[in-house]
Design an enzyme around this catalytic site. Structure first.
Site, short mmCIF file in Angstrom:
data_model
loop_
_atom_site.label_atom_id
_atom_site.label_comp_id
_atom_site.label_asym_id
_atom_site.label_seq_id
_atom_site.Cartn_x
_atom_site.Cartn_y
_atom_site.Cartn_z
N LYS A 19 -18.69 51.45 80.27
CA LYS A 19 -17.40 52.14 80.14
C LYS A 19 -17.50 53.54 80.74
O LYS A 19 -18.53 54.22 80.59
CB LYS A 19 -17.05 52.20 78.64
CG LYS A 19 -15.63 52.65 78.31
CD LYS A 19 -15.40 52.59 76.79
CE LYS A 19 -13.99 52.96 76.38
NZ LYS A 19 -13.79 52.86 74.91
N SER A 48 -9.45 50.53 73.79
CA SER A 48 -9.55 51.28 75.03
C SER A 48 -10.62 50.76 76.00
O SER A 48 -10.60 51.14 77.16
CB SER A 48 -9.87 52.75 74.71
OG SER A 48 -11.14 52.85 74.08
N SER A 75 -11.63 49.69 69.49
CA SER A 75 -11.59 49.70 70.96
C SER A 75 -12.58 48.77 71.65
O SER A 75 -12.52 48.62 72.86
CB SER A 75 -11.80 51.12 71.48
OG SER A 75 -10.60 51.85 71.38
#
Ligand SMILES: [Mg+2]
Ligand SMILES: [Zn+2]
Lengths: 489, 95, 483
Positions: free
Chosen positions: C75, C150, C174
């Site tokens: 990420k 996310s 997330s």
């Protein structure tokens, strides 16, 4: 604070000042409060940084164990209650010297609570990180045609202990005196360089006025960041005068943060156009509460030296020194060890402790370069002890001893040997002195006549000549009585 | 309802400029969310201690041992404005 | 071998490399090329990546590291030295950190080299990956739909076979919610078990890194090399007990608790059907299914939307235009420091970040702290107590992971509260800091549904075991999402 001590405030017009201090102490750790950067001592800007103290995204703080240890030692020295569990908070505000947009500090659960040093109660002691340094570089570092400042993060993150007193001080002099005691205490602990000029000890003062004897507190102002003992006393004095004038002219003092300019003596408000600060404190989620394990406490206890206040008490109790002498020795870190070394030097005849104390503080200290440590001078403790012993045994007069001390300060050496070499041994009574006295009376017939007529002060020139003739070896009191005897008064 | 003035006050604290057309929607959305979160006001939480850390460990202190610092060029490398030896910012004294 | 490579999961690929039938370099290039194709496809791709390696890391490690060289997508918010680390924000566009996050270094050491950075909601604030400053990611099951967020870029990449596995972070769901919406496995470990050092923070007391993988075995394998105390993260600790690749195939005697508060009202019918069908499967494996109650769970979301924005408002204060990232100086007021701050933050932050910074600042501001932040922290205590009480009765708790299947791009962007409700089932575990995994448990209207399994703190191994057993019985087929 006793009423007696509080009574003679410096504020005029039946007002008394109420003064509290906040002292930021830079701790003498090897590394910063929350990262492993070595502390900086004047290295080129931004050479002591890492992701943590630059506030880089993703970096996290880890608290320095030695800073906590030093905090505990300070707490022990001040008789504080040591919190078994204390918490770091974030104090949020924006400033270029604050890389994370918050300062990690302790808030409502500090490391140490309460305590006292001397007559002043301690409110709290907490740990926090220092801000970085902003250097105005003006036109040389222009941004879009406008003056700029340079941010140097070397100092950013240096560990600080913040010591907050209760408002127990009443006069500027008392504040200065107390701060000296605090500094000596911190130096004895070895937790800080305590150098005001270099910023390792910084002091803010909270000041308010009230009718003398009133139990209430007036509106206080905060005088920021004074960096020498002289400025602190002068700044507080100036602020007391300013507030007194406001009150006397029917105004009211407003709570604000002030700056004292030592050059002009002026006090100016630091209040910005912005609204009052709202720091939005909340517990620092990146740091767990600090819990004081028994082993940490043990370690802090074991590291405690004798503190100045304790030492002063001991010097009075064990050696019978006057309180003033004991404090004069104990409150200046390097004097007491010198004094005790002299006492223990085995001089024969042994010096009397109070006399030795006087010789250290009144005679030796003023002879040294400003601020020089007697321990670093050429005067060995044993030499001073011997000299004071000889004076006590009346084998050297005070005047001669002063000359010996001058020699010791410039060249070092052995007191007895200097006395011997220079023939400064006391002239004890007897015919030699009688003769010198008789000669001096003869040479000062006018003065002798006036003494005979009852003018005791006229004896001066005669004594002076005896002293000159004997190079100060004669005892002043004995000379005077011999003169009087020969003049029949 | 969070007012326009409150929005501007909070924006000032957060050092966040809001353009004119952002202010009213922000007031509306903040009001909606704060009304929603205000439902916790109805709970009886007297005497309940707050939880700021879920991990129940302590003593995560660091030994006071220096480690290498960043070379200055690297520290300054990503700065929007820097001289040779430091970060440059508009002078706080100015303006 | 290329067509076959796609079918290999991470653990299987590792076995192939160990057996000498596949080279790590070949696998790296295979995924690197696929990721680069997605990145270069612009609007027609999935928008999974914010950076793709130009080439394999020099000097492949000698010997055979435990992860054998199976490459890892990470990420965007993990700091990676010399590689853009932007946390989905324009304020950090092109930011090259001088250091690498602990967990990324550990995994590289263990033989999982970084090959791509994945898209995310800006500063991890969002549940759809539409809040990225670099454009949205899309769901490989239906490109008009969101992948969740996310960690949506990581989830979509793994689901589409653009990455063998990926790292995400979970603050309120997330990792789990995008895993559910993309039909893959995502796990949030116990808070404190994985170092947060080098993770660009959203909400520090909640953020935790975790794996996004095609199956439970891969998740366990990756997690195994992530956990452990990091001296740079004071909130991390030595993982107690041991983690191993799970082998359980049965759930005999395992008591699964279904909290009524998180498995009824507000959950889409199709999601509930798939969830209930999964419970039947679990029963078939020998599990005991009972109802439990988490009385304060319905208040978790409200508490979360105070705590997380409050911490975020402080964490994001460092983006001030001084040391890194964007700076906006107003030409008309170049000397104005405050203007530099406010303009930089105005231009650099997207709308959702502004909203949360405002909300968090408000909740902490003078006069509001007790009513908002203080109370939310008390609610947190009650929620943790609820879980402790429930775990007296049952071994694990199961819920649907998300209330809905993947929704359409743009569907919820105008309504923050509707978006926040995505986290309804995942936030309670976040507040309590306990481990939770989402595994795919079926389809609803052709879109994946996830089931969440949570356990007490540091029961991560038990959670993985149960997930592994259930996964075997469910036999979910995610191949439709491969590209
Ligand atoms: Mg302070
Ligand atoms: Zn540092």
């Amino acid at each position: 604070m006793s009423e007696a001590a509080a009574g003679n405030g410096a504020a005029p017009g039946g007002l008394e000042a109420v003064i509290g201090l906040e002292i930021h102490v830079q701790l003498a750790t090897a590394t910063k409060m929350f990262c492993s950067c070595a502390l900086s001592f004047g290295e080129p800007p931004n050479t002591h940084t890492c992701p943590v103290c630059l506030g880089l995204p993703g970096s996290l703080p880890v608290a320095n164990a030695r800073a906590v240890h030093f905090g505990l030692m300070i707490g022990l020295a001040l008789g504080s209650e040591l919190a078994p569990r204390s918490i770091f908070h974030r104090k949020n505000y924006f400033y270029p010297d604050l890389p994370k947009g918050y300062q990690i500090s302790q808030y409502d659960e500090p490391l140490c609570l309460g305590g006292a040093l001397g007559e002043v109660r301690i409110h709290r002691v907490h740990l926090e990180e220092d801000a970085a340094k902003l250097i105005h570089v003006g036109a040389s570092g222009r941004i879009h045609g406008s003056d700029a400042s340079l941010v140097d993060f070397n100092r950013g993150g240096t560990p600080l202990a913040e010591i907050v007193t209760e408002p127990d001080l009443r006069t500027p002099e008392q504040a200065g005196e107390w701060l000296r005691l605090l500094r000596t205490t911190l130096r004895a602990l070895g937790v800080s360089d305590v150098n005001m000029e270099e910023g390792s000890l910084r002091c803010d003062a909270n000041i308010s006025l009230r009718p003398a004897g009133s139990g209430q507190l007036g509106v206080k102002t905060e005088l920021k960041n004074m960096n020498s003992f002289r400025f602190i006393e002068r700044g507080i004095k100036a602020e007391i005068a300013r507030q007194a004038k406001v009150i006397e002219t029917g105004g009211t003092v407003v709570q604000e943060t002030l700056h004292f300019d030592p050059d002009s003596g002026a006090i100016t408000s630091l209040r910005s156009k912005e609204e009052a600060h709202d720091y939005r404190y909340f517990p620092e989620p990146d740091l767990l509460p600090v819990t004081i394990e028994p082993a940490m406490l043990e370690q802090a206890r074991a590291a405690m030296p004798e503190l100045p206040a304790q030492r002063a008490q001991r010097l009075t109790a064990e050696l019978g020194l006057s309180e003033d002498s004991a404090r004069a020795l104990a409150f200046r870190g390097e004097l007491a060890p010198y004094f005790e070394a002299a006492l223990a030097a085995g001089a024969d005849p042994a010096p009397e402790p109070q006399a030795l104390a006087n010789w250290v503080t009144v005679e030796l200290l003023p002879r040294l370069q400003d601020g020089e440590d007697p321990g670093g001078s050429r005067v060995a403790p044993a030499a001073l002890a011997e000299l004071v012993g000889l004076v006590g045994a009346k084998r050297v007069s005070v005047g001669a001893a002063r000359q010996v001390l001058d020699r010791l300060v410039s060249d070092g050496g052995d007191a007895g040997a200097i006395v011997e070499q220079e023939g400064l041994g006391a002239i004890g009574g007897g015919e030699e002195l009688e003769a010198v006295v008789a000669a001096a009376i003869a040479a000062n017939a006018d003065a002798a006549e006036r003494v005979r007529q009852g003018n005791a002060k006229a004896i001066g020139p005669i004594v002076g000549q005896v002293m000159r003739e004997t190079k100060g070896r004669a005892d002043g009191t004995e000379v005077a009585s011999l003169i009087n005897a020969q003049l029949g008064v | 309802m969070i007012t326009r003035d409150e929005v501007l006050h909070v924006a000032r604290l957060a050092r966040l400029e809001l353009s004119e057309d952002e202010i009213e929607p922000m007031a509306r959305e903040l009001s909606a969310v704060s009304d929603y979160v205000a439902t916790i006001a109805e709970l009886d939480l007297d005497g309940v201690p707050p939880t700021s850390h879920v991990v129940d460990i302590s003593g995560a202190l660091r030994a006071d041992e220096p480690r290498e610092c960043l070379p200055r060029e690297e520290a300054l490398d990503q700065a929007p404005s820097a001289g040779e030896d430091g970060f440059l910012v508009p002078s706080p004294q100015a303006g | 071998m290329s067509a076959g490579l796609l079918e290999l999961g991470a653990a299987a690929a590792r076995a192939e490399i160990d057996a000498g039938r596949l080279s790590a370099a070949e696998l790296f290039d295979f995924y690197r090329d696929r990721a680069a194709a997605d990145r270069d496809a612009d609007g027609s791709g999935l928008g999974c990546f914010t950076w793709v390696a130009a080439e394999a890391p020099a000097g492949a490690r000698d010997g055979s590291p435990p992860l054998a060289g199976v490459p890892l997508a990470v990420k965007d918010l993990f700091c990676t030295r010399g590689v853009p680390s932007q946390s989905g924000s324009r304020i950090l566009e092109g930011y090259l950190p001088p250091y690498t996050a602990t967990v990324v270094s550990r995994l590289a050491e263990a033989g999982a080299p970084l090959f791509a950075k994945t898209n995310q909601d800006e500063f991890a604030m969002g549940s759809s990956t539409e809040n990225s400053g670099f454009g949205p990611s899309r769901n490989p099951w239906d490109r008009d739909r969101v992948p969740g967020g996310s960690s949506g870029g990581s989830a979509a990449a793994v689901a589409a076979g653009l990455a063998p596995w990926a790292l995400g972070t979970d603050t309120g769901g997330s990792i789990r919610q995008p895993a559910a919406l993309c039909g893959i496995v995502g796990m949030k470990p116990t808070y404190g078990s994985v170092s947060r050092y080098g993770m660009i923070a959203f909400a520090s007391s909640l953020d935790q890194a975790g794996p996004l993988t095609r199956d439970v075995g891969d998740a366990a394998l990756l997690l195994l090399h992530m956990v452990g105390r990091d001296p740079c993260d004071a909130t991390s600790l030595e993982f107690p007990g041991s983690l191993a690749t799970p082998t359980a195939e049965r759930l005999d005697g395992v008591r699964l608790g279904v909290p009524g508060e998180l498995s009824g009202e507000g959950i889409e019918a199709g999601v509930l059907d798939a969830f209930n069908a999964a419970l039947e499967q679990a029963r078939g494996l020998g599990a005991e299914i009972t109802g439990v109650t988490l009385p304060h769970a319905p208040h978790a979301l409200a508490a979360y939307y105070v705590i997380a924005p409050a911490e975020a408002s402080s964490n994001l204060a460092r983006f001030d235009g001084v040391r890194y990232g964007m700076r906006h100086i107003d030409d008309a007021r170049p000397e104005d420091l405050v203007a530099m701050y406010t303009r930089t933050r105005h231009d650099g932050f997207g709308p959702e970040v502004k909203r949360r910074v405002m909300l968090g600042t408000y909740a902490l501001s003078s006069g509001y702290y007790d009513a908002y932040y203080g109370r939310a922290q008390q609610v947190r205590t009650k929620i943790a107590e609820d879980f402790r009480a429930a775990f007296e009765e049952v071994d694990l708790i199961v819920t649907p992971t998300a209330p809905t299947v993947a929704f359409e791009l743009g569907e919820k962007t105008g309504d923050p509260l509707a978006m926040y409700l995505n986290d309804y089932c995942t936030v309670p575990m976040s507040l309590a800091g306990i481990p939770a995994i989402s595994i795919p448990c079926g389809l609803s209207e052709g879109l994946p549904v996830g089931i969440q399994i949570a356990g007490p703190a540091f029961s991560d191994a038990r959670v993985l075991d149960a997930a592994h057993a259930l996964e075997g019985a469910l036999g979910f087929d995610g191949s439709a999402a491969l590209v």
